[in-house]
Scaffold this motif. Structure first.
Motif, PDB file in Angstrom:
ATOM      1  N   ASP A 128      -4.547  13.735   1.447  1.00  0.00           N
ATOM      2  CA  ASP A 128      -4.918  12.977   0.254  1.00  0.00           C
ATOM      3  C   ASP A 128      -6.065  12.004   0.519  1.00  0.00           C
ATOM      4  O   ASP A 128      -6.591  11.398  -0.415  1.00  0.00           O
ATOM      5  N   VAL A 129      -6.446  11.833   1.774  1.00  0.00           N
ATOM      6  CA  VAL A 129      -7.443  10.820   2.124  1.00  0.00           C
ATOM      7  C   VAL A 129      -8.837  11.250   1.700  1.00  0.00           C
ATOM      8  O   VAL A 129      -9.541  10.529   1.002  1.00  0.00           O
ATOM      9  N   ILE A 130      -9.267  12.452   2.090  1.00  0.00           N
ATOM     10  CA  ILE A 130     -10.615  12.923   1.767  1.00  0.00           C
ATOM     11  C   ILE A 130     -10.595  13.588   0.400  1.00  0.00           C
ATOM     12  O   ILE A 130      -9.884  14.561   0.191  1.00  0.00           O
ATOM     13  N   VAL A 180     -13.689   9.070  -0.225  1.00  0.00           N
ATOM     14  CA  VAL A 180     -12.320   8.958   0.268  1.00  0.00           C
ATOM     15  C   VAL A 180     -11.470   8.130  -0.695  1.00  0.00           C
ATOM     16  O   VAL A 180     -11.982   7.489  -1.614  1.00  0.00           O
ATOM     17  N   HIS A 181     -10.168   8.147  -0.466  1.00  0.00           N
ATOM     18  CA  HIS A 181      -9.215   7.376  -1.263  1.00  0.00           C
ATOM     19  C   HIS A 181      -9.543   5.888  -1.122  1.00  0.00           C
ATOM     20  O   HIS A 181      -9.820   5.422  -0.016  1.00  0.00           O
ATOM     21  N   PRO A 182      -9.513   5.123  -2.211  1.00  0.00           N
ATOM     22  CA  PRO A 182      -9.930   3.712  -2.140  1.00  0.00           C
ATOM     23  C   PRO A 182      -9.098   2.835  -1.203  1.00  0.00           C
ATOM     24  O   PRO A 182      -9.589   1.824  -0.718  1.00  0.00           O
ATOM     25  N   THR A 183      -7.861   3.205  -0.919  1.00  0.00           N
ATOM     26  CA  THR A 183      -7.038   2.367  -0.040  1.00  0.00           C
ATOM     27  C   THR A 183      -6.934   2.922   1.374  1.00  0.00           C
ATOM     28  O   THR A 183      -6.172   2.401   2.179  1.00  0.00           O
ATOM     29  N   ALA A 184      -7.697   3.955   1.697  1.00  0.00           N
ATOM     30  CA  ALA A 184      -7.632   4.570   3.026  1.00  0.00           C
ATOM     31  C   ALA A 184      -8.304   3.666   4.055  1.00  0.00           C
ATOM     32  O   ALA A 184      -9.335   3.060   3.789  1.00  0.00           O
ATOM     33  N   THR A 185      -7.710   3.615   5.249  1.00  0.00           N
ATOM     34  CA  THR A 185      -8.280   2.837   6.344  1.00  0.00           C
ATOM     35  C   THR A 185      -9.124   3.744   7.229  1.00  0.00           C
ATOM     36  O   THR A 185      -9.082   4.972   7.102  1.00  0.00           O
ATOM     37  N   LYS A 186      -9.863   3.133   8.163  1.00  0.00           N
ATOM     38  CA  LYS A 186     -10.723   3.911   9.055  1.00  0.00           C
ATOM     39  C   LYS A 186      -9.897   4.824   9.950  1.00  0.00           C
ATOM     40  O   LYS A 186     -10.284   5.959  10.209  1.00  0.00           O
ATOM     41  N   LYS A 227      -7.623  16.448  11.615  1.00  0.00           N
ATOM     42  CA  LYS A 227      -6.585  17.414  11.274  1.00  0.00           C
ATOM     43  C   LYS A 227      -7.091  18.504  10.326  1.00  0.00           C
ATOM     44  O   LYS A 227      -6.674  19.653  10.419  1.00  0.00           O
ATOM     45  N   MET A 228      -7.978  18.152   9.405  1.00  0.00           N
ATOM     46  CA  MET A 228      -8.418  19.110   8.397  1.00  0.00           C
ATOM     47  C   MET A 228      -9.484  20.069   8.923  1.00  0.00           C
ATOM     48  O   MET A 228      -9.563  21.204   8.462  1.00  0.00           O
ATOM     49  N   PHE A 229     -10.294  19.637   9.862  1.00  0.00           N
ATOM     50  CA  PHE A 229     -11.381  20.456  10.382  1.00  0.00           C
ATOM     51  C   PHE A 229     -11.135  20.685  11.869  1.00  0.00           C
ATOM     52  O   PHE A 229     -11.187  19.756  12.666  1.00  0.00           O
ATOM     53  N   GLU A 230     -10.874  21.942  12.238  1.00  0.00           N
ATOM     54  CA  GLU A 230     -10.525  22.300  13.613  1.00  0.00           C
ATOM     55  C   GLU A 230     -11.686  22.050  14.572  1.00  0.00           C
ATOM     56  O   GLU A 230     -12.835  22.339  14.254  1.00  0.00           O
ATOM     57  N   GLY A 231     -11.379  21.513  15.733  1.00  0.00           N
ATOM     58  CA  GLY A 231     -12.373  21.323  16.776  1.00  0.00           C
ATOM     59  C   GLY A 231     -13.251  20.105  16.625  1.00  0.00           C
ATOM     60  O   GLY A 231     -14.223  19.955  17.354  1.00  0.00           O
ATOM     61  N   THR A 232     -12.949  19.220  15.679  1.00  0.00           N
ATOM     62  CA  THR A 232     -13.760  18.024  15.486  1.00  0.00           C
ATOM     63  C   THR A 232     -13.124  16.837  16.197  1.00  0.00           C
ATOM     64  O   THR A 232     -11.908  16.693  16.212  1.00  0.00           O
ATOM     65  N   LYS A 233     -13.947  16.015  16.795  1.00  0.00           N
ATOM     66  CA  LYS A 233     -13.532  14.758  17.409  1.00  0.00           C
ATOM     67  C   LYS A 233     -14.410  13.664  16.818  1.00  0.00           C
ATOM     68  O   LYS A 233     -15.631  13.736  16.881  1.00  0.00           O
ATOM     69  N   VAL A 234     -13.782  12.659  16.230  1.00  0.00           N
ATOM     70  CA  VAL A 234     -14.508  11.594  15.551  1.00  0.00           C
ATOM     71  C   VAL A 234     -14.831  10.482  16.545  1.00  0.00           C
ATOM     72  O   VAL A 234     -13.954   9.986  17.249  1.00  0.00           O
ATOM     73  N   ALA A 235     -16.114  10.092  16.604  1.00  0.00           N
ATOM     74  CA  ALA A 235     -16.536   8.991  17.465  1.00  0.00           C
ATOM     75  C   ALA A 235     -16.343   7.657  16.742  1.00  0.00           C
ATOM     76  O   ALA A 235     -15.793   6.721  17.312  1.00  0.00           O
ATOM     77  N   MET A 260       0.840  -1.177   0.000  1.00  0.00           N
ATOM     78  CA  MET A 260       0.000   0.000   0.000  1.00  0.00           C
ATOM     79  C   MET A 260       0.882   1.236   0.000  1.00  0.00           C
ATOM     80  O   MET A 260       1.877   1.311   0.705  1.00  0.00           O
ATOM     81  N   ALA A 261       0.530   2.191  -0.779  1.00  0.00           N
ATOM     82  CA  ALA A 261       1.289   3.441  -0.863  1.00  0.00           C
ATOM     83  C   ALA A 261       1.076   4.267   0.401  1.00  0.00           C
ATOM     84  O   ALA A 261       0.059   4.160   1.074  1.00  0.00           O
ATOM     85  N   ASP A 262       2.062   5.093   0.723  1.00  0.00           N
ATOM     86  CA  ASP A 262       1.960   5.964   1.884  1.00  0.00           C
ATOM     87  C   ASP A 262       1.056   7.144   1.532  1.00  0.00           C
ATOM     88  O   ASP A 262       1.395   7.963   0.687  1.00  0.00           O
ATOM     89  N   ILE A 263      -0.090   7.225   2.190  1.00  0.00           N
ATOM     90  CA  ILE A 263      -1.075   8.270   1.909  1.00  0.00           C
ATOM     91  C   ILE A 263      -1.000   9.307   3.022  1.00  0.00           C
ATOM     92  O   ILE A 263      -1.066   8.976   4.202  1.00  0.00           O
ATOM     93  N   LYS A 264      -0.858  10.561   2.660  1.00  0.00           N
ATOM     94  CA  LYS A 264      -0.868  11.651   3.631  1.00  0.00           C
ATOM     95  C   LYS A 264      -2.310  11.987   3.983  1.00  0.00           C
ATOM     96  O   LYS A 264      -3.240  11.693   3.227  1.00  0.00           O
TER      97      LYS A 264
END
Length: 99
Positions: free
Chosen positions: A8-10, A32-38, A47-55, A1-5
């Motif tokens: 590049d995920v969303i 999202v990128h087809p090889t991106a994991t959860k 990281k992209m959206f300030e103040g968000t916490k993912v459940a 798998m390529a290293d995805i930053k």
């Protein structure tokens, strides 16, 4: 798998009637990128959206559709969708405001 930053995920947000109704429950849908994991998707959203916490993150792989042009057949590209659930105290994602 390529290293995805993380940037590049969303690829883009998905704006449909069903995804807009889910925003009341703080669920946001992205292509999202087809090889991106959860875990990569969770990191990218935080990281992209300030103040968000993912459940939690739910993903689905969508196969390409078969298309025909004349007598030749082909398929469109495979895609991957992610539905991201934010926590209650998390800030909303601004790109969906005003839609």
């Amino acid at each position: 798998m390529a290293d995805i930053k993380y940037y590049d995920v969303i690829l883009k947000p998905i704006v449909t009637e069903k995804s807009m109704n889910a925003m009341a429950e703080k669920k946001y849908t992205f292509l999202v990128h087809p090889t991106a994991t959860k875990s990569q998707i969770k990191e990218a959203v935080e990281k992209m959206f300030e103040g968000t916490k993912v459940a939690k993150v739910n993903t689905m792989n969508c196969d390409g559709k078969t298309k025909r042009r004349g007598m030749t057949f082909g398929k469109t590209a495979k895609t991957k969708k992610a539905i991201v659930q934010l926590t209650e105290e998390s800030a909303d994602i601004e790109i969906f405001e005003g839609l």
